[in-house]
Design a protein around this motif. Sequence first.
Motif, PDB file in Angstrom:
ATOM      1  N   ARG A 138      88.952  26.173  91.707  1.00 38.00           N
ATOM      2  CA  ARG A 138      89.948  25.435  92.516  1.00 38.00           C
ATOM      3  C   ARG A 138      89.353  25.034  93.867  1.00 38.00           C
ATOM      4  O   ARG A 138      88.690  25.834  94.516  1.00 38.00           O
ATOM      5  CB  ARG A 138      91.173  26.311  92.732  1.00 38.00           C
ATOM      6  CG  ARG A 138      91.934  26.546  91.449  1.00 38.00           C
ATOM      7  CD  ARG A 138      93.203  27.284  91.721  1.00 38.00           C
ATOM      8  NE  ARG A 138      94.046  26.495  92.614  1.00 38.00           N
ATOM      9  CZ  ARG A 138      95.071  27.016  93.305  1.00 38.00           C
ATOM     10  NH1 ARG A 138      95.354  28.289  93.225  1.00 38.00           N
ATOM     11  NH2 ARG A 138      95.802  26.240  94.072  1.00 38.00           N
ATOM     12  N   PHE A 176     103.001  26.976  80.910  1.00 33.90           N
ATOM     13  CA  PHE A 176     102.572  28.383  81.006  1.00 33.90           C
ATOM     14  C   PHE A 176     103.757  29.330  80.822  1.00 33.90           C
ATOM     15  O   PHE A 176     103.657  30.315  80.107  1.00 33.90           O
ATOM     16  CB  PHE A 176     101.895  28.656  82.359  1.00 33.90           C
ATOM     17  CG  PHE A 176     100.423  28.388  82.330  1.00 33.90           C
ATOM     18  CD1 PHE A 176      99.540  29.308  81.783  1.00 33.90           C
ATOM     19  CD2 PHE A 176      99.896  27.198  82.835  1.00 33.90           C
ATOM     20  CE1 PHE A 176      98.172  29.057  81.740  1.00 33.90           C
ATOM     21  CE2 PHE A 176      98.535  26.940  82.800  1.00 33.90           C
ATOM     22  CZ  PHE A 176      97.670  27.870  82.256  1.00 33.90           C
ATOM     23  N   GLY A 207      90.445  21.371  84.319  1.00 32.77           N
ATOM     24  CA  GLY A 207      91.077  22.491  85.034  1.00 32.77           C
ATOM     25  C   GLY A 207      90.025  23.581  85.235  1.00 32.77           C
ATOM     26  O   GLY A 207      89.130  23.745  84.399  1.00 32.77           O
ATOM     27  N   SER A 209      89.940  26.607  84.767  1.00 32.05           N
ATOM     28  CA  SER A 209      89.812  27.691  83.795  1.00 32.05           C
ATOM     29  C   SER A 209      89.395  27.195  82.414  1.00 32.05           C
ATOM     30  O   SER A 209      89.430  27.969  81.458  1.00 32.05           O
ATOM     31  CB  SER A 209      91.138  28.459  83.700  1.00 32.05           C
ATOM     32  OG  SER A 209      92.145  27.596  83.235  1.00 32.05           O
ATOM     33  N   ARG A 266      83.031  33.712  86.420  1.00 36.32           N
ATOM     34  CA  ARG A 266      82.883  32.414  85.754  1.00 36.32           C
ATOM     35  C   ARG A 266      81.510  31.787  85.959  1.00 36.32           C
ATOM     36  O   ARG A 266      81.170  30.825  85.267  1.00 36.32           O
ATOM     37  CB  ARG A 266      83.956  31.442  86.269  1.00 36.32           C
ATOM     38  CG  ARG A 266      85.332  31.771  85.743  1.00 36.32           C
ATOM     39  CD  ARG A 266      86.319  30.709  86.162  1.00 36.32           C
ATOM     40  NE  ARG A 266      87.681  31.078  85.794  1.00 36.32           N
ATOM     41  CZ  ARG A 266      88.750  30.469  86.261  1.00 36.32           C
ATOM     42  NH1 ARG A 266      88.629  29.459  87.093  1.00 36.32           N
ATOM     43  NH2 ARG A 266      89.955  30.853  85.882  1.00 36.32           N
TER      44      ARG A 266
END
Length: 307
Positions: A138, A176, A207, A209, A266
């Motif tokens: 982000r 979600f 996105g 993720s 990540r």
Amino acid sequence: MAAPKQATDPSRREDASAVDYLTELGARVRAARARRGMTRKILAHDSGVSERYLAKLETGEGNISVLVLRQIADAMDMRMLDLVSVGEQLSPQMQSLYQLARQMTEQELAQANSILKEALGHKTGRAKAKRISLIGLRGAGKSTLGPILSEKLGFGFIELNKQIEQEFGATLAEIFSLAGQPSFRRFERRCLQDIIESHDEIVISTGGSIVADEKTFSLLVQHTHVIWLQATPGEHMSRVVEQGDLRPMAGSQEAMADLKQILSAREPLYGRADEVCNTSGRAIDETAQNLLEIAEGLLAANSDQSP
Ligand SMILES: Nc1ncnc2c1ncn2[C@@H]1O[C@H](COP(=O)(O)OP(=O)(O)OP(=O)(O)O)[C@@H](O)[C@H]1O
Ligand SMILES: O=C(O)C1=C[C@@H](O)[C@@H](O)[C@H](O)C1
Ligand SMILES: [Mg+2]
């Protein structure tokens, strides 16, 4: 005297699914042992777990501890994950590659990676066409830089999360909360697949993720030139806060620790990108120019490879 519990009792249902799970786990251990031609005696010897315990486990009777399962997986030179995750087993080909990779040093792995990429180059080159995707945490700048890059290249632009919202007629938050994370991941994959099938010249902002789902991320890596937009944890945080998202400020120490943890978890995944663009301490214009050069480099290399 209390009435006996009925089959519809939720705790009974949990019992039943636990029994099924342990039976499946036992069957997996037995099958893995069989594939390796190991008798129970040999596995007991190699793992340090008694034959009696192994017999119980293999028939689904033993509720094994994580540490003991690790001993068993180690003795068979396999990942614990392949024993515990039902429905997520590696195919035999993948297992064979995994075993090979496990024996390599980091240097050999890098070499194997480039040999494989080169050997399959003409295929991946064509498969990526002129699709560029931007990945990163982000605040990395995916949504800011994506449209600028697409304009400079004369390509279309798609914000993957917006596409998912349009396609499924709900906001991300609704998806979600109503459908759950696994459904979101399925929608995300389906949307990406559609975009790949219908666009050869496109910039896609993803996105943060997307890397969390192995299949979706592999789809992205195989069919787009992936660029990782990097920034320092401090910049990720300050950019998100500047955008008016005050959630990270609630207990900022903790939020910063979380952000660093997500970033480091990540990093190996973002590291599968074809190229990296460092956005830290740079103005948007300067980064956009650098990103354009990176993208043009990837597209040029691709056209060299095309048959
Ligand atoms: N060098 C830079 N490159 C890109 N953005 C920058 C840069 N410097 C500052 N910014 C600012 O950082 C923010 C990046 O936010 P943006 O929404 O583009 O990130 P994102 O990667 O799309 O995040 P998310 O995963 O939340 O969608 C913007 O407010 C932008 O103005
Ligand atoms: O980085 C993340 O974990 C996320 C980023 C968003 O773009 C969404 O993909 C999702 O809300 C999760
Ligand atoms: Mg964004």
